[in-house]
Design a protein around this motif. Structure first.
Motif, short mmCIF file in Angstrom:
data_model
loop_
_atom_site.label_atom_id
_atom_site.label_comp_id
_atom_site.label_asym_id
_atom_site.label_seq_id
_atom_site.Cartn_x
_atom_site.Cartn_y
_atom_site.Cartn_z
N SER A 1 0.82 -1.13 0.08
CA SER A 1 0.02 -0.03 -0.07
C SER A 1 0.87 1.27 0.04
O SER A 1 0.47 2.27 -0.68
CB SER A 1 -1.07 -0.09 1.20
N SER B 1 0.92 3.89 -3.07
CA SER B 1 0.51 5.40 -2.82
C SER B 1 1.69 6.51 -3.29
O SER B 1 1.45 7.22 -3.97
CB SER B 1 0.43 5.34 -1.41
N GLU C 1 6.79 6.12 3.62
CA GLU C 1 6.51 6.70 2.56
C GLU C 1 7.11 8.17 2.19
O GLU C 1 7.39 8.28 1.21
CB GLU C 1 4.83 7.04 2.74
#
Length: 213
Positions: free
Chosen positions: A72, A76, A110
């Protein structure tokens, strides 16, 4: 402090010149408002980066580690740069198994991964590609960002994670040279390591590890 003062001084000088032009009636407010807003954004980003580095150096960085899948996070980040990649005619590739998990702080990883992808994208020629590959190892997970650009010189491989260091290959000219230094600090704070190397087939590869989930 000297390096950061230099990077702070440039946008401040630009803003000062625009404000003086407005005060002297040499321009209308609408002429400079977008540029002033952009310079404020540059200053805000630099101050935020300096604050993040200060927290890393002081060992007071707050991390909420949890076991989670990496797919994920990769998806993203790739979505976040999709428009820029399309504009540059660069192909994005994600190679990650949905079952691969690691122990990490998702928002920090991230940030690291987005920084690496953005750097790779901006140094990859048209019709090239940028790939994110995730591989499970014995006690850790390795995340690599590969590009088909011109590769890294010896100086870049050795120094690209130093704060305020810049080179045409390793750094974007639009940054203060703090992104990769912060990336290293965030990765190491989560028990990982980060390094850069040239790909055997050409281009560069920047990899980092995280503890296996």
């Amino acid at each position: 402090m000297a390096w950061s003062s230099h990077d702070l001084r440039t946008p401040l000088a630009n803003m000062q010149a625009m404000l003086e032009a407005l005060e002297d009636g040499l321009a209308e407010p609408g002429d400079y408002l977008p540029a002033l807003r952009e310079q404020v954004g540059v200053l805000t980003l630099l101050v935020d980066d300096l604050f993040e580095l200060a927290r890393i150096d002081a060992g007071v960085l707050t991390l909420e580690l949890r076991i989670a899948p990496l797919a994920s996070v990769v998806d993203s980040c790739l979505r976040g740069v999709e428009a820029e990649a399309r504009q540059r005619q660069v192909t994005l590739v994600g190679d990650v198994d949905d079952e691969v998990t690691a122990l990490f702080a998702p928002e920090k990883v991230e940030r690291v991964l987005l920084n690496l992808i953005t750097n790779a994208l901006r140094h990859t020629p048209s019709d090239g590609s940028v790939a994110v590959r995730v591989e499970s190892l014995a006690n850790e997970v390795q995340i690599s960002v590969e590009d088909t650009g011109e590769g890294l010189g010896e100086d870049a491989q050795a120094r690209m994670f130093e704060r305020f260091w810049r080179s045409d290959r390793a750094r974007s000219s639009r940054g203060a040279g703090l992104g990769l230094a912060i990336a290293r600090g965030l990765v190491e704070a989560q028990g990982g390591r980060i390094w850069a190397e040239n790909r055997p087939g050409g281009g560069a590869r920047v990899s980092f590890t995280l503890p296996a989930g």
